[in-house]
Structure formats: C-alpha cells, structure tokens
Design a protein around this motif. Structure first.
Motif, short mmCIF file in Angstrom:
data_model
loop_
_atom_site.label_atom_id
_atom_site.label_comp_id
_atom_site.label_asym_id
_atom_site.label_seq_id
_atom_site.Cartn_x
_atom_site.Cartn_y
_atom_site.Cartn_z
N TRP A 170 -37.11 11.19 8.93
CA TRP A 170 -36.68 9.66 8.97
C TRP A 170 -37.79 8.37 9.47
O TRP A 170 -37.42 7.22 8.81
N ARG A 204 -31.18 6.69 15.88
CA ARG A 204 -30.26 6.47 14.49
C ARG A 204 -28.68 7.26 15.16
O ARG A 204 -28.42 7.77 16.50
N SER A 260 -22.70 4.45 11.94
CA SER A 260 -22.41 3.22 11.60
C SER A 260 -20.67 3.83 11.53
O SER A 260 -20.03 4.54 10.70
N ASN A 282 -31.35 -1.86 11.39
CA ASN A 282 -30.89 -1.70 10.01
C ASN A 282 -30.09 -0.63 9.15
O ASN A 282 -29.83 0.32 10.25
N GLU A 283 -29.24 -0.68 8.80
CA GLU A 283 -27.45 -0.33 8.29
C GLU A 283 -27.81 0.53 7.25
O GLU A 283 -28.52 -0.22 5.86
N ASN A 284 -27.75 2.14 6.48
CA ASN A 284 -28.26 2.43 5.24
C ASN A 284 -27.80 3.88 5.72
O ASN A 284 -26.91 4.30 6.12
N VAL A 285 -27.86 4.18 4.26
CA VAL A 285 -27.54 5.76 3.90
C VAL A 285 -28.56 6.38 3.82
O VAL A 285 -29.53 6.43 3.13
N THR A 286 -27.79 8.12 3.85
CA THR A 286 -28.97 9.32 3.81
C THR A 286 -28.28 10.27 4.06
O THR A 286 -26.73 10.29 3.71
N LYS A 316 -23.17 12.18 2.17
CA LYS A 316 -23.63 11.01 2.56
C LYS A 316 -23.49 10.77 4.04
O LYS A 316 -22.42 11.05 4.61
N ALA A 320 -23.68 7.44 6.61
CA ALA A 320 -24.20 5.29 7.26
C ALA A 320 -24.05 5.73 8.69
O ALA A 320 -23.90 5.81 8.81
N TRP A 351 -27.12 3.09 11.32
CA TRP A 351 -27.78 2.04 11.69
C TRP A 351 -29.51 2.79 12.47
O TRP A 351 -29.53 3.53 13.42
N GLU A 352 -30.52 2.34 11.69
CA GLU A 352 -31.79 3.10 12.59
C GLU A 352 -31.82 1.64 13.61
O GLU A 352 -31.96 0.81 12.77
#
Length: 212
Positions: A30, A142, A145, A192-196, A202, A204, A206-207
């Motif tokens: 990441w 990270r 979320s 940033n908030e995203n999904v990995t 999956k 959710a 925050w990075e």
C-alpha cells in the motif's frame, strides 16, 4: 481492561494466521503510491509500530531506512525474524511510553495497528508518536473506517462512541471527526478513505500521512 491482550494477539490471532497461512496481506504494498512522500524523509530512521510479520518493514528496508520493528506479539516477531533475518525487533505495548528519545526518528508507520484502543489511549499513542518524531518527520498508516458495516453485529457492544467489543476483541472504527480531534497539532499531508482486499475480504480504510 479495554484492550486486546498479549495472549489474544499471540494465541488467538497470529498463531492462527501463521498456522493457516493467512498471509495474503504480505503482497499488499500500500505504501508504493506514497513512495515520493516517504523518500523525502531526511532522517532515514523508522519505527514500524505494530509490524506483524514485517511486510512494511521489508518495504522500508529496501528503501534505505534503518527500521526498528515493534509489536506486542512475540509469535509475530519471531516469524518476522525468519522472513527478514536482518530485522531489528522490539516487543512493546503501544499504551506505554514509547522507549525512544524525543525527536529521534524520521518516520513512524502504523499499518492497521492502532485501531484497537479507547479514545483516551488513542490520543496518548498519537501524542507519543509526535514526541518521538523529529520536526518535519512523518507519521503514516492505515486504520479501519466506520464504513465497515459488517463489523457491527447483533452481538457487538459499543463501549464508547466508535469503540466496540465483539467475539473476544476490541476494535475502533474511525471517521473524519475522530481525525479532527487526533490531528490538531499535526500538519495533515494526506487523509484518504478507500477500500482494499485483505484476508480475501473487502476492507474500508483510512490512509493518512501526518507531518510533525
């Protein structure tokens, strides 16, 4: 005692993950997309806080950082020494005062390792990281979320706002409001908030990149 104990991390988490080879996250590089920001760090001394079995430690070592890899789990640290024989490890409890001098490192990484504490201890951890970093040093990481809705089940008990207990473990789900509280003394470079995908599901997240 609102915390996941050392016994939990050794016997219920890492022993199971290693035994069943649940280590797909080792390939989750990441930090690659933040390579430029991380390479700008002048003091190439880093702490990998909650290092697990060392995927981020390896990444940092390959980029010239002198890394101290810290975790509460002895099992995880021993496994990391097998994978990365030249690693420097230290077994610590994040809630305690970090055993490092003021302004002594250029970067601290906390990848999915600080979302297990009540707000009082979370603030304390952020403050300790701030103390240890030198001026212009980076705190990257990270956290889970609050978009992880599947974490909240009928059996989940909310201990305090955004902090929960379920199936023998405590966990925090972050939102932007919590970051506003935690980052008042920091320069927020990125949030940033995203999904990995982690452990085949999956997730959710925050990075963040924070500058002292």
């Amino acid at each position: 005692m609102l915390e996941n104990s050392k016994t939990y991390w050794d016997d219920e988490y890492w022993k199971d993950k290693i035994k069943n080879s649940q280590t797909d996250f080792i390939t989750d590089n990441w930090m690659d997309k933040y390579n430029n920001e991380i390479n700008e760090v002048k003091l190439k001394k880093a702490i990998d806080l909650g290092c697990g079995i060392g995927q981020d430690t390896k990444w940092l070592l390959e980029r010239g950082f002198d890394v101290i890899s810290c975790d509460i789990s002895e099992i995880a640290l021993n496994k990391m020494k097998e994978i990365i024989p030249n690693s420097k490890t230290m077994q610590i409890d994040f809630k305690e005062k970090l055993p490092f001098e003021d302004n002594s490192v250029g970067l601290i990484n906390a990848n999915l390792s600080i979302h297990y504490f009540d707000m009082k201890n979370t603030i304390k951890i952020f403050n300790e990281i701030y103390r240890v970093l030198q001026k212009k040093g980076l705190f990257i990481g990270r956290v889970n979320s609050d978009k992880n809705e599947e974490y909240i089940k009928e059996t989940t008990k909310e201990i305090e706002k955004n902090f929960y207990y379920d199936y023998g473990r405590y966990f925090r789900l972050f939102n932007k409001e919590q970051f506003e509280i935690l980052t008042k003394q920091w320069n927020v470079i990125l949030l940033n908030e995203n999904v990995t995908v982690r452990l085949n599901r999956k997730k959710a997240l925050w990075e963040f990149i924070l500058e002292k």
